[in-house]
Design a protein around this motif. Structure first.
Motif, PDB file in Angstrom:
ATOM      1  N   LYS A  15      -0.104  17.598  -4.120  1.00 18.20           N
ATOM      2  CA  LYS A  15       0.609  18.661  -3.420  1.00 18.20           C
ATOM      3  C   LYS A  15       1.819  18.101  -2.680  1.00 18.20           C
ATOM      4  N   ASP A  16       2.881  18.871  -2.679  1.00 20.64           N
ATOM      5  CA  ASP A  16       4.090  18.508  -1.988  1.00 20.64           C
ATOM      6  C   ASP A  16       3.856  18.511  -0.479  1.00 20.64           C
TER       7      ASP A  16
ATOM      8  N   VAL B 235       7.304  15.885   7.148  1.00 21.80           N
ATOM      9  CA  VAL B 235       8.380  14.923   6.880  1.00 21.80           C
ATOM     10  C   VAL B 235       9.186  14.665   8.152  1.00 21.80           C
ATOM     11  N   ARG B 236       9.449  15.737   8.884  1.00 21.17           N
ATOM     12  CA  ARG B 236      10.263  15.604  10.081  1.00 21.17           C
ATOM     13  C   ARG B 236       9.606  14.687  11.113  1.00 21.17           C
ATOM     14  N   ARG B 237       8.270  14.662  11.109  1.00 18.86           N
ATOM     15  CA  ARG B 237       7.598  13.852  12.135  1.00 18.86           C
ATOM     16  C   ARG B 237       7.433  12.386  11.755  1.00 18.86           C
ATOM     17  N   MET B 238       7.508  12.065  10.487  1.00 16.17           N
ATOM     18  CA  MET B 238       7.170  10.701  10.048  1.00 16.17           C
ATOM     19  C   MET B 238       8.034   9.602  10.673  1.00 16.17           C
ATOM     20  N   PRO B 239       9.353   9.780  10.740  1.00 17.64           N
ATOM     21  CA  PRO B 239      10.137   8.685  11.327  1.00 17.64           C
ATOM     22  C   PRO B 239       9.745   8.388  12.775  1.00 17.64           C
ATOM     23  N   ARG B 240       9.305   9.410  13.472  1.00 16.46           N
ATOM     24  CA  ARG B 240       8.913   9.192  14.871  1.00 16.46           C
ATOM     25  C   ARG B 240       7.670   8.312  14.951  1.00 16.46           C
ATOM     26  N   TYR B 241       6.720   8.553  14.056  1.00 13.51           N
ATOM     27  CA  TYR B 241       5.558   7.669  14.013  1.00 13.51           C
ATOM     28  C   TYR B 241       6.004   6.236  13.760  1.00 13.51           C
TER      29      TYR B 241
ATOM     30  N   ASN C 146      -2.907  11.542   6.655  1.00 11.44           N
ATOM     31  CA  ASN C 146      -3.728  11.767   5.464  1.00 11.44           C
ATOM     32  C   ASN C 146      -2.987  12.485   4.350  1.00 11.44           C
ATOM     33  N   ASN C 147      -1.802  13.002   4.640  1.00 11.85           N
ATOM     34  CA  ASN C 147      -0.964  13.532   3.576  1.00 11.85           C
ATOM     35  C   ASN C 147      -0.546  12.441   2.605  1.00 11.85           C
ATOM     36  N   PHE C 148      -0.544  11.212   3.092  1.00 13.74           N
ATOM     37  CA  PHE C 148       0.003  10.114   2.277  1.00 13.74           C
ATOM     38  C   PHE C 148      -1.037   9.077   1.891  1.00 13.74           C
ATOM     39  N   GLY C 149      -2.228   9.169   2.474  1.00 12.00           N
ATOM     40  CA  GLY C 149      -3.268   8.201   2.142  1.00 12.00           C
ATOM     41  C   GLY C 149      -4.258   8.056   3.287  1.00 12.00           C
ATOM     42  N   CYS C 150      -5.282   7.257   3.056  1.00 15.84           N
ATOM     43  CA  CYS C 150      -6.269   6.992   4.103  1.00 15.84           C
ATOM     44  C   CYS C 150      -5.993   5.625   4.683  1.00 15.84           C
TER      45      CYS C 150
ATOM     46  N   VAL D 132      -2.236  -1.531  13.293  1.00 14.34           N
ATOM     47  CA  VAL D 132      -0.843  -1.148  13.558  1.00 14.34           C
ATOM     48  C   VAL D 132       0.099  -1.703  12.498  1.00 14.34           C
ATOM     49  N   LYS D 133      -0.052  -2.995  12.210  1.00 16.93           N
ATOM     50  CA  LYS D 133       0.834  -3.625  11.227  1.00 16.93           C
ATOM     51  C   LYS D 133       0.716  -2.939   9.856  1.00 16.93           C
ATOM     52  N   PHE D 134      -0.530  -2.747   9.428  1.00 16.96           N
ATOM     53  CA  PHE D 134      -0.762  -2.133   8.119  1.00 16.96           C
ATOM     54  C   PHE D 134      -0.221  -0.706   8.083  1.00 16.96           C
ATOM     55  N   LEU D 135      -0.540   0.047   9.117  1.00 19.41           N
ATOM     56  CA  LEU D 135      -0.117   1.448   9.166  1.00 19.41           C
ATOM     57  C   LEU D 135       1.400   1.570   9.143  1.00 19.41           C
ATOM     58  N   ARG D 136       2.047   0.724   9.932  1.00 25.44           N
ATOM     59  CA  ARG D 136       3.503   0.785   9.966  1.00 25.44           C
ATOM     60  C   ARG D 136       4.096   0.462   8.596  1.00 25.44           C
ATOM     61  N   ASP D 137       3.534  -0.528   7.955  1.00 25.65           N
ATOM     62  CA  ASP D 137       4.018  -0.868   6.612  1.00 25.65           C
ATOM     63  C   ASP D 137       3.829   0.293   5.647  1.00 25.65           C
ATOM     64  N   GLU D 138       2.663   0.935   5.733  1.00 25.28           N
ATOM     65  CA  GLU D 138       2.392   2.051   4.825  1.00 25.28           C
ATOM     66  C   GLU D 138       3.363   3.207   5.075  1.00 25.28           C
ATOM     67  N   ILE D 139       3.570   3.525   6.339  1.00 23.89           N
ATOM     68  CA  ILE D 139       4.504   4.607   6.646  1.00 23.89           C
ATOM     69  C   ILE D 139       5.917   4.196   6.266  1.00 23.89           C
ATOM     70  N   GLY D 140       6.224   2.929   6.434  1.00 27.19           N
ATOM     71  CA  GLY D 140       7.501   2.409   5.966  1.00 27.19           C
ATOM     72  C   GLY D 140       7.690   2.684   4.478  1.00 27.19           C
ATOM     73  N   LYS D 141       6.639   2.448   3.711  1.00 30.40           N
ATOM     74  CA  LYS D 141       6.721   2.719   2.264  1.00 30.40           C
ATOM     75  C   LYS D 141       6.934   4.201   2.009  1.00 30.40           C
ATOM     76  N   VAL D 142       6.193   5.026   2.746  1.00 31.14           N
ATOM     77  CA  VAL D 142       6.357   6.476   2.610  1.00 31.14           C
ATOM     78  C   VAL D 142       7.814   6.860   2.844  1.00 31.14           C
ATOM     79  N   LEU D 143       8.431   6.212   3.830  1.00 27.50           N
ATOM     80  CA  LEU D 143       9.823   6.504   4.174  1.00 27.50           C
ATOM     81  C   LEU D 143      10.809   5.792   3.247  1.00 27.50           C
ATOM     82  N   GLY D 144      10.288   5.045   2.302  1.00 27.51           N
ATOM     83  CA  GLY D 144      11.155   4.359   1.355  1.00 27.51           C
ATOM     84  C   GLY D 144      11.832   3.127   1.917  1.00 27.51           C
ATOM     85  N   LEU D 145      11.280   2.583   3.007  1.00 26.24           N
ATOM     86  CA  LEU D 145      11.947   1.445   3.646  1.00 26.24           C
ATOM     87  C   LEU D 145      11.572   0.113   3.016  1.00 26.24           C
TER      88      LEU D 145
END
Lengths: 214, 214
Positions: B3-4, B10-16, B52-56, B66-79
């Motif tokens: 699901k999209d 999306v708007r909240r992800m960079p803040r995390y 959880n929209n992007f994974g567990c 923290v390190k792992f989560l930030r990296d994962e969200i970084g990937k989500v953001l294409g960083l």
DNA sequence: AATATATCAATAATAATATATCAAAAATAA
DNA sequence: TTATTTTTGATATATTATTATTGATATATT
């Protein structure tokens, strides 16, 4: 006591103002929510609901008078008053804001810029004088300041916000990449460029994820 | 069927991403959604739902690393990838973007700037060469361009967008005060300064705080 | 003037988003 | 080890936002 309008509605209002301005330029006298919805690519229902948050601007069987509606939305957006704005930080971004002509036309008057670098004191950008940070207190006490645009590095932005708030500034237009903490009677509007770019990037990688594929 | 993810998320992800970076700097190794919710002033439920929209990314009884989560969200953001970006328009805003160091650190590399004024051709801003608009086609054909930042006057922005899209650019970061019309496979991220200022103004008369950037 | 059509504002229905709850898993304490 | 606590991810519930419908009223047509 004005009823609270939700921020999703607030976010849409400037767009309406923009499209109505265009219609006015094109000498369109009246418009229905249906027609406007086609132009703006939203539902007519949403348009009517949005407008009705602020008043009843239309007329059954007629639609909306473009000139009247635009003026009313202009009032909602506070464009019937002038706002004195100062810019803190005269880096590229501060200078971009200072020389952006559109703000002035909409009643946002930049009255001064401030910069930590004293060598810049006295120089002008777009006829706006750059002052030393030492002059901040004196200037705000002598001149009404409605809005302060913050274009300083994130490391010093909170400290600056505290200083501005203590001087009575009630609205901050924040370009520094952090969440400012302020009293609840102070409005903060963020323009976070990095966040925006990250959203673009996120949407780029997900755009091809379509329904049936996985 | 994946699901999209909705744009409110999306708007909240960079803040995390921003807050997790701060935690990392503070050497925080792990964090619970509850604790993060206190720091960020949102509910723990929302944080967990968003992630959880992007994974567990978490672990019962432990929380999130923290390190792992930030990296994962970084990937989500294409960083985790680099993005080549060009800037069209070398006015104050274009120059501000070109000299904004933070983008480069996050993998957004400005490879060229373009300006209609041929007198600027060959000059550099922050080591980025300004080129004539005539060179646009050639440059894009020779070099991969992921993102084009549009900082030209609104009157010519649509025409420019058409030109960029026809050359295969799929992502536009638009600073011109209008809605660009593009094919559905092209992403447009707007940063409309006047709109933002109007929202601030509206909120001033109605008191509230919130974020911008659609 | 009478009738048909257009169109709003209000309200109802539906969809989306946010929050609360809870079972299960993992960590920690006893 | 075993019990207790923590905390997630999933699901249920509540809230908010969007869209559709309806009744009233203006305009247009015959």
């Amino acid at each position: 006591m004005k009823k609270d309008v939700s921020q999703v509605v607030v976010r849409r209002m400037p767009r309406y103002y923009r499209y109505l301005g265009q219609l006015l330029e094109d000498n369109v006298e009246r418009i229905s929510s249906e027609r406007l919805s086609e132009i703006m690519n939203v539902t007519a229902s949403q348009i009517r609901q949005d407008f009705n948050n602020f008043g009843c601007f239309g007329q059954q069987g007629y639609g909306y008078n473009v000139k009247f509606l635009r003026d009313e939305i202009g009032k909602v957006l506070g464009l019937d008053k002038t706002h004195n704005m100062i810019i803190i930080g005269s880096g590229n971004l501060g200078r971009a804001l200072a020389s952006h002509g559109a703000f002035h036309k909409q009643g946002f008057i930049v009255t001064a810029m401030f910069d930590i670098d004293k060598k810049l004191s006295g120089t002008k950008i777009n006829d706006i004088e750059i002052r030393s940070m030492d002059e901040l207190e004196g200037f705000i006490k002598k001149n009404r300041v409605d809005i302060a645009a913050i274009t300083v590095p994130a490391e010093v932005a909170q400290e600056l916000a505290d200083r501005l708030v203590s001087l009575g500034v009630k609205a901050l237009w924040n370009f520094a990449q952090l969440d400012l903490e302020v009293d609840s009677d102070v409005i903060v509007q963020n323009v976070l460029l990095s966040d925006s770019l990250m959203r673009l990037s996120l949407n780029m990688t997900r755009k091809r994820v379509l329904d049936d594929n996985d």
